[in-house]
Design an enzyme around this catalytic site. Structure first.
Site, short mmCIF file in Angstrom:
data_model
loop_
_atom_site.label_atom_id
_atom_site.label_comp_id
_atom_site.label_asym_id
_atom_site.label_seq_id
_atom_site.Cartn_x
_atom_site.Cartn_y
_atom_site.Cartn_z
N LYS A 82 0.83 -1.21 0.00
CA LYS A 82 0.00 0.00 0.00
C LYS A 82 0.86 1.26 0.00
CE LYS A 82 -1.65 1.83 3.81
NZ LYS A 82 -1.79 3.26 4.13
N ASN A 83 1.87 1.29 0.85
CA ASN A 83 2.66 2.51 0.98
C ASN A 83 3.49 2.81 -0.27
OD1 ASN A 83 1.69 3.10 3.55
ND2 ASN A 83 3.26 1.88 4.56
N CYS B 67 -4.81 8.14 9.54
CA CYS B 67 -4.99 7.70 10.93
C CYS B 67 -4.40 8.72 11.89
CB CYS B 67 -4.30 6.35 11.14
SG CYS B 67 -5.08 4.98 10.27
N ARG C 116 2.43 14.17 12.70
CA ARG C 116 3.16 13.83 11.46
C ARG C 116 3.22 15.09 10.61
NH1 ARG C 116 0.91 8.13 9.26
NH2 ARG C 116 -1.13 9.07 9.41
N PRO C 117 4.00 16.08 11.06
CA PRO C 117 4.01 17.37 10.37
C PRO C 117 4.61 17.24 8.98
CG PRO C 117 5.79 17.28 11.97
CD PRO C 117 4.96 16.04 12.18
N ILE C 118 4.21 18.15 8.11
CA ILE C 118 4.76 18.13 6.76
C ILE C 118 5.78 19.25 6.57
CG2 ILE C 118 2.75 16.97 5.80
CD1 ILE C 118 1.96 19.67 4.59
N ASP C 119 6.35 19.72 7.70
CA ASP C 119 7.33 20.79 7.58
C ASP C 119 8.56 20.35 6.79
OD1 ASP C 119 7.83 19.10 9.77
OD2 ASP C 119 9.09 20.58 10.76
N ASP D 115 4.76 0.28 12.00
CA ASP D 115 3.49 -0.24 11.51
C ASP D 115 3.22 -1.68 11.96
OD1 ASP D 115 2.73 2.09 10.32
OD2 ASP D 115 3.04 1.43 8.26
N ARG E 37 -8.61 0.41 5.04
CA ARG E 37 -7.71 1.35 4.36
C ARG E 37 -6.46 0.65 3.84
NH1 ARG E 37 -5.20 5.19 7.67
NH2 ARG E 37 -4.18 5.65 5.70
#
Length: 434
Positions: free
Chosen positions: A22-23, A120, A125-128, A309, A401
């Site tokens: 999936k990833n 989830c 889980r920042p996108i900086d 995971d 998912r």
């Protein structure tokens, strides 16, 4: 609302075939729109995350054709890459991987307008780091009202980028944008997960020039255009690991097919420490367990360390071992929300900060429990299959998912599991199973 109804107590036996990763699929599907030529992708897992991303790609003008259950053809020629381009909608906001469309569109059109990601709730889980990478390549990035990211550039120019922390998402996203940037981009402290390598290999199949994927330094030499390709996605190491732990928790004997054993080494070694038997073949592994399981210690780390995971699934299994285990979560801070549900089933687990102290019990007891996220949900299924009696698991949308035909595959191994959508259906299931 749909839920899993499960009667536990059976040792799972037989064979199960693992779907595509999936990833990896989410990064690859986003990358597929970076050419105006047709791309054919095989071994695409049929899960809600990939379906949502494909729908979003189609909504912005790409042509998506399902050639069979696991093969899609994508052509990005119909996308209009101007200021009218916007990726939004309630569905795309539900998945984390929406952010890969930022890197893909920015790389192709020097412009992207994408809704902030969801997925989830397992912690910050920042996108900086993604934004830092785009800005270093020359983009102006803003978060605008309505929760959207807008990135634009006159042109992208390759630079040296050091990631402050190891990030799978940022590594893939920067790689996507850099593939069509001018000059050479170096990504240091890059993530090394197998799906990073798979996305890089896919881009290279399309004509990109990427070297070093799978190491902590990735070098991308930008090309002027990408072309069509055919590609098959790698097997899903987390689905494979989930069935491995499921076999051990139920004291079963399962042959897990369509895997890359090398990707499973961190999981295999811990199961062997617990007393299970793991036999590796070229593209499959057999996992067996009987008798008493031994405790162990686990700390989640970036690949090739133990995957975050798989933490919940392993903890659910360790809760049935004879002794005390310690599980330390070093990636996400909200990954222990499943613990209170396992405790409803009789587990003896105490969480202190980012550590779970697990005192093994002889057995689980069936209960009504709720999935809080994708991997937590898988852990609850494992516990329910090992438990005495009946269980129900709510919010299985999280599980769907990332696991394709999960209940069907479990039934194929002899497990008693069905999807029901009412108390009446659950009672009918109990009468049928007995």
């Amino acid at each position: 609302m749909e839920q899993y109804a499960i009667k536990g107590g059976k040792a799972l036996e037989g064979e199960v075939t693992i779907a595509g990763a999936k990833n990896a699929a989410l990064g690859i599907l986003a990358a597929a729109i970076m050419t105006d030529e047709k791309v054919v992708i095989e071994n695409v897992p049929d899960v809600s995350d990939t379906r949502t991303l494909l729908a979003a790609i189609q909504d912005i003008g790409a042509t998506v054709e399902h050639l069979d259950e696991h093969t899609v053809s994508i052509c990005g020629k119909g996308i209009v890459g101007d200021d009218t381009l916007s990726v939004d909608g309630k569905n795309i906001r539900k998945i984390r991987a929406s952010y890969y469309l930022i890197g893909a569109l920015l790389g192709k059109y020097n412009y992207a307008n994408v809704a902030l990601p969801g997925g989830c709730d397992i912690g910050t889980r920042p996108i900086d780091l993604h934004i830092k990478g785009f800005e270093t390549l020359g983009a102006d990035v803003k978060i605008i009202q309505g929760g959207k990211i807008v990135a634009r550039a006159e042109k992208l120019v390759g630079k040296h980028i050091y990631l402050d922390t190891v990030s799978v998402g940022a590594t893939i996203n920067i790689m996507l944008a850099a593939a069509l940037a001018e000059g050479k981009t170096t990504i240091e402290n890059a993530a090394k997960e197998p799906h990073i390598v798979d996305v890089a290999n896919f881009l290279n199949t399309m004509g990109a020039n990427i070297k070093g994927a799978g190491t902590d330094v990735i070098r991308v030499r930008g090309v002027s255009r990408l072309h069509g390709a055919e590609y098959s996605i790698i097997p899903d190491q987390i689905e494979a690991g989930t069935f491995m732990t499921m076999a051990v928790a139920t004291r079963g004997n399962v042959l897990i097919k369509n895997v890359i054993p090398k990707h499973l080494e961190a999981i295999s070694s811990k199961l062997i420490e617990m007393g299970a038997t793991v036999i590796e073949y070229d593209d499959s592994v057999r996992v067996m367990a009987d008798g008493v399981l031994k405790p162990t210690q686990i700390k989640t780390l970036p690949y090739p360390g133990f995957p975050t995971d798989m933490q919940a699934q392993m903890a659910a299994t360790l809760a049935l071992s004879d002794g005390t285990s310690i599980v330390t979560e070093s990636i996400f801070e909200n990954r222990f929300r499943y613990v209170q549900e396992l405790c409803k089933m009789g587990a003896d687990i105490r969480v202190e900060g980012n550590t779970a102290i697990i005192h093994g019990v002889e057995k689980y007891l069936g209960a009504s429990i709720v999935a809080s996220d994708l991997r937590a949900g898988a852990a609850l299924v494992i516990a329910a299959l090992a438990a005495d009696g009946f269980s129900t698991i709510d919010d299985i949308k999280f599980i769907q998912r990332g696991y394709e035909n999960f209940d069907e595959k479990i039934r194929g191994l002899g497990g008693d599991i069905e999807i029901v959508d009412s108390e009446r259906e659950f009672q009918k299931y109990k009468l049928k199973i007995g």
